[in-house]
Design a protein around this motif. Structure first.
Motif, PDB file in Angstrom:
ATOM      1  N   VAL A 138      -8.023 -10.622  21.468  1.00  0.00           N
ATOM      2  CA  VAL A 138      -8.806 -10.782  20.243  1.00  0.00           C
ATOM      3  C   VAL A 138      -9.860 -11.878  20.358  1.00  0.00           C
ATOM      4  O   VAL A 138     -11.011 -11.694  19.959  1.00  0.00           O
ATOM      5  CB  VAL A 138      -7.867 -11.061  19.048  1.00  0.00           C
ATOM      6  CG1 VAL A 138      -8.672 -11.376  17.796  1.00  0.00           C
ATOM      7  CG2 VAL A 138      -6.964  -9.864  18.792  1.00  0.00           C
ATOM      8  N   SER A 139      -9.492 -13.032  20.913  1.00  0.00           N
ATOM      9  CA  SER A 139     -10.454 -14.136  20.991  1.00  0.00           C
ATOM     10  C   SER A 139     -11.590 -13.816  21.951  1.00  0.00           C
ATOM     11  O   SER A 139     -12.760 -14.090  21.660  1.00  0.00           O
ATOM     12  CB  SER A 139      -9.743 -15.425  21.429  1.00  0.00           C
ATOM     13  OG  SER A 139      -9.158 -15.263  22.707  1.00  0.00           O
ATOM     14  N   VAL A 140     -11.275 -13.196  23.083  1.00  0.00           N
ATOM     15  CA  VAL A 140     -12.311 -12.822  24.052  1.00  0.00           C
ATOM     16  C   VAL A 140     -13.173 -11.709  23.475  1.00  0.00           C
ATOM     17  O   VAL A 140     -14.384 -11.661  23.689  1.00  0.00           O
ATOM     18  CB  VAL A 140     -11.674 -12.403  25.390  1.00  0.00           C
ATOM     19  CG1 VAL A 140     -12.745 -11.960  26.386  1.00  0.00           C
ATOM     20  CG2 VAL A 140     -10.862 -13.550  25.971  1.00  0.00           C
ATOM     21  N   GLN A 141     -12.559 -10.803  22.724  1.00  0.00           N
ATOM     22  CA  GLN A 141     -13.296  -9.725  22.074  1.00  0.00           C
ATOM     23  C   GLN A 141     -14.363 -10.283  21.140  1.00  0.00           C
ATOM     24  O   GLN A 141     -15.516  -9.839  21.147  1.00  0.00           O
ATOM     25  CB  GLN A 141     -12.331  -8.831  21.293  1.00  0.00           C
ATOM     26  CG  GLN A 141     -13.000  -7.673  20.578  1.00  0.00           C
ATOM     27  CD  GLN A 141     -12.012  -6.872  19.749  1.00  0.00           C
ATOM     28  OE1 GLN A 141     -11.838  -7.124  18.549  1.00  0.00           O
ATOM     29  NE2 GLN A 141     -11.366  -5.911  20.366  1.00  0.00           N
ATOM     30  N   ALA A 142     -13.992 -11.266  20.333  1.00  0.00           N
ATOM     31  CA  ALA A 142     -14.944 -11.863  19.396  1.00  0.00           C
ATOM     32  C   ALA A 142     -16.105 -12.519  20.133  1.00  0.00           C
ATOM     33  O   ALA A 142     -17.263 -12.398  19.721  1.00  0.00           O
ATOM     34  CB  ALA A 142     -14.234 -12.884  18.513  1.00  0.00           C
ATOM     35  N   GLU A 143     -15.804 -13.204  21.226  1.00  0.00           N
ATOM     36  CA  GLU A 143     -16.857 -13.836  22.021  1.00  0.00           C
ATOM     37  C   GLU A 143     -17.803 -12.791  22.594  1.00  0.00           C
ATOM     38  O   GLU A 143     -19.025 -12.972  22.597  1.00  0.00           O
ATOM     39  CB  GLU A 143     -16.238 -14.653  23.151  1.00  0.00           C
ATOM     40  CG  GLU A 143     -15.473 -15.887  22.683  1.00  0.00           C
ATOM     41  CD  GLU A 143     -14.784 -16.588  23.829  1.00  0.00           C
ATOM     42  OE1 GLU A 143     -14.932 -16.124  24.985  1.00  0.00           O
ATOM     43  OE2 GLU A 143     -14.102 -17.602  23.591  1.00  0.00           O
ATOM     44  N   MET A 144     -17.242 -11.685  23.092  1.00  0.00           N
ATOM     45  CA  MET A 144     -18.058 -10.631  23.689  1.00  0.00           C
ATOM     46  C   MET A 144     -18.961  -9.965  22.651  1.00  0.00           C
ATOM     47  O   MET A 144     -20.134  -9.698  22.903  1.00  0.00           O
ATOM     48  CB  MET A 144     -17.146  -9.583  24.342  1.00  0.00           C
ATOM     49  CG  MET A 144     -17.876  -8.563  25.190  1.00  0.00           C
ATOM     50  SD  MET A 144     -18.602  -9.312  26.666  1.00  0.00           S
ATOM     51  CE  MET A 144     -19.434  -7.882  27.376  1.00  0.00           C
ATOM     52  N   LEU A 145     -18.421  -9.713  21.463  1.00  0.00           N
ATOM     53  CA  LEU A 145     -19.228  -9.107  20.398  1.00  0.00           C
ATOM     54  C   LEU A 145     -20.376 -10.030  20.000  1.00  0.00           C
ATOM     55  O   LEU A 145     -21.509  -9.585  19.792  1.00  0.00           O
ATOM     56  CB  LEU A 145     -18.357  -8.798  19.186  1.00  0.00           C
ATOM     57  CG  LEU A 145     -17.375  -7.638  19.331  1.00  0.00           C
ATOM     58  CD1 LEU A 145     -16.468  -7.557  18.109  1.00  0.00           C
ATOM     59  CD2 LEU A 145     -18.109  -6.325  19.544  1.00  0.00           C
ATOM     60  N   GLY A 146     -20.081 -11.326  19.886  1.00  0.00           N
ATOM     61  CA  GLY A 146     -21.127 -12.283  19.556  1.00  0.00           C
ATOM     62  C   GLY A 146     -22.199 -12.340  20.623  1.00  0.00           C
ATOM     63  O   GLY A 146     -23.394 -12.449  20.315  1.00  0.00           O
ATOM     64  N   LEU A 147     -21.782 -12.251  21.881  1.00  0.00           N
ATOM     65  CA  LEU A 147     -22.732 -12.280  22.988  1.00  0.00           C
ATOM     66  C   LEU A 147     -23.635 -11.052  22.966  1.00  0.00           C
ATOM     67  O   LEU A 147     -24.868 -11.171  23.102  1.00  0.00           O
ATOM     68  CB  LEU A 147     -21.972 -12.350  24.312  1.00  0.00           C
ATOM     69  CG  LEU A 147     -22.810 -12.331  25.581  1.00  0.00           C
ATOM     70  CD1 LEU A 147     -23.750 -13.532  25.641  1.00  0.00           C
ATOM     71  CD2 LEU A 147     -21.904 -12.296  26.813  1.00  0.00           C
ATOM     72  N   ILE A 148     -23.049  -9.875  22.798  1.00  0.00           N
ATOM     73  CA  ILE A 148     -23.849  -8.651  22.732  1.00  0.00           C
ATOM     74  C   ILE A 148     -24.828  -8.727  21.574  1.00  0.00           C
ATOM     75  O   ILE A 148     -26.019  -8.405  21.716  1.00  0.00           O
ATOM     76  CB  ILE A 148     -22.933  -7.416  22.602  1.00  0.00           C
ATOM     77  CG1 ILE A 148     -22.144  -7.201  23.894  1.00  0.00           C
ATOM     78  CG2 ILE A 148     -23.756  -6.170  22.260  1.00  0.00           C
ATOM     79  CD1 ILE A 148     -21.107  -6.095  23.807  1.00  0.00           C
ATOM     80  N   ASP A 149     -24.349  -9.172  20.422  1.00  0.00           N
ATOM     81  CA  ASP A 149     -25.199  -9.281  19.239  1.00  0.00           C
ATOM     82  C   ASP A 149     -26.394 -10.192  19.508  1.00  0.00           C
ATOM     83  O   ASP A 149     -27.544  -9.855  19.201  1.00  0.00           O
ATOM     84  CB  ASP A 149     -24.382  -9.806  18.068  1.00  0.00           C
ATOM     85  CG  ASP A 149     -25.177  -9.883  16.784  1.00  0.00           C
ATOM     86  OD1 ASP A 149     -25.538  -8.821  16.248  1.00  0.00           O
ATOM     87  OD2 ASP A 149     -25.450 -11.004  16.320  1.00  0.00           O
ATOM     88  N   THR A 150     -26.140 -11.341  20.118  1.00  0.00           N
ATOM     89  CA  THR A 150     -27.209 -12.303  20.394  1.00  0.00           C
ATOM     90  C   THR A 150     -28.217 -11.760  21.396  1.00  0.00           C
ATOM     91  O   THR A 150     -29.442 -11.838  21.183  1.00  0.00           O
ATOM     92  CB  THR A 150     -26.614 -13.614  20.931  1.00  0.00           C
ATOM     93  OG1 THR A 150     -25.773 -14.190  19.932  1.00  0.00           O
ATOM     94  CG2 THR A 150     -27.710 -14.603  21.293  1.00  0.00           C
ATOM     95  N   LEU A 151     -27.724 -11.198  22.491  1.00  0.00           N
ATOM     96  CA  LEU A 151     -28.620 -10.756  23.563  1.00  0.00           C
ATOM     97  C   LEU A 151     -29.499  -9.586  23.129  1.00  0.00           C
ATOM     98  O   LEU A 151     -30.691  -9.539  23.468  1.00  0.00           O
ATOM     99  CB  LEU A 151     -27.811 -10.384  24.799  1.00  0.00           C
ATOM    100  CG  LEU A 151     -27.137 -11.561  25.521  1.00  0.00           C
ATOM    101  CD1 LEU A 151     -26.274 -11.062  26.663  1.00  0.00           C
ATOM    102  CD2 LEU A 151     -28.181 -12.544  26.034  1.00  0.00           C
TER     103      LEU A 151
END
Length: 266
Positions: A182-195
């Motif tokens: 869950v924690s890594v998932q949230a980081e990945m979603l935030g990264l995709i959103d930003t990029l």
């Protein structure tokens, strides 16, 4: 301007069974569309058809036009030109998508070299920069590693770096966070959103989790048994779903409230 135009897409097995039936949707430049549905609804097959990557024994009819190229029936040379340049994909499990016998740096450097023509030290510097942009710690160490030597979250970031290396107009993300905690998932979603915001890219985001889709897309297409059953903006589909199937998806989205709060945040 329409970047992806799918019209009447039908995917069949060799024995004629339809797995995707008469599916139509569009994605405009810079737009984010989420494909949502349970396993077996035809989401992943749709993304494979968009890239001309359907498994042997399956066939597609209808029309799939990506950046002006008709994908269905196109020659491999045409498809190779489209992949990476016009659209790139990040799959659910990067351990199978990445070459296990090739160091990570080479797997990112390959598409970079094709796009930029860089060689030698300049290509190496650009590769390390691509790894740094997806927030990988110690890019030099990661570049030297083989995929099995890094974590699942790091492998997914490498896959994202490779997909973005050619600066595609459309990023296809097929369940890119499902295999992560869950924690890594949230980081990945935030990264995709930003990029994708920084690069003004379009996104076709595939997931069975409505809350995840709500975080990173503008519009949602709900699929069931290979067909589209509902389509609309995130707020319309989530806030006032018309179909019982969609209402059930909304009810099962455990983090839906926080996802909507994120969408409405200034």
């Amino acid at each position: 301007m329409t970047l992806l135009d799918v019209h009447g897409l039908t995917v069949r097995t060799a024995d004629g069974r339809s797995l995707v039936s008469d599916l139509s949707f569009t994605v405009a430049g810079g737009e984010r569309l989420g494909l949502i549905g349970e396993s077996g609804s035809g989401k992943s097959l749709t993304t494979l058809a968009v890239l001309g990557l359907l498994p042997e024994g399956m066939s597609a009819t209808g029309s799939v036009v990506l950046a002006g190229t008709q994908i269905l029936g196109a020659r491999e040379k045409e498809l190779t030109a489209v992949r990476g340049r016009d659209a790139a994909v990040v799959f659910q499990e990067p351990l199978t998508a990445l070459d296990p016998l090739m160091r990570v740096g080479r797997q990112v450097a390959g598409p970079l070299a094709r796009r930029t023509g860089l060689k030698g030290g300049k290509l190496r510097a650009a590769t390390l920069d691509a790894l740094a942009q997806v927030r990988l710690p110690d890019p030099e160490r990661i570049a030297r590693a083989f995929p099995h030597e890094i974590s699942g979250g790091q492998r997914q970031r490498v896959a994202l770096a490779a997909a973005l290396a050619c600066e595609p107009a459309l990023l296809i993300a097929d369940e890119p966070t499902t295999a992560l905690d869950v924690s890594v998932q949230a980081e990945m979603l935030g990264l995709i959103d930003t990029l994708v915001r920084e690069r003004e890219m379009a996104v076709l985001f595939v997931s069975h989790d409505l809350a995840v889709v709500a975080k990173v897309t503008d519009r949602i297409l709900v699929m069931k048994d290979g067909r589209a059953v509902e389509e609309g903006t995130v707020r319309d589909v989530v806030g006032a779903p018309r179909q019982e199937y969609t209402r059930n998806l909304v009810a099962s989205a455990r983090t839906l409230e926080s996802a909507l709060d994120l969408r409405s945040a200034p």
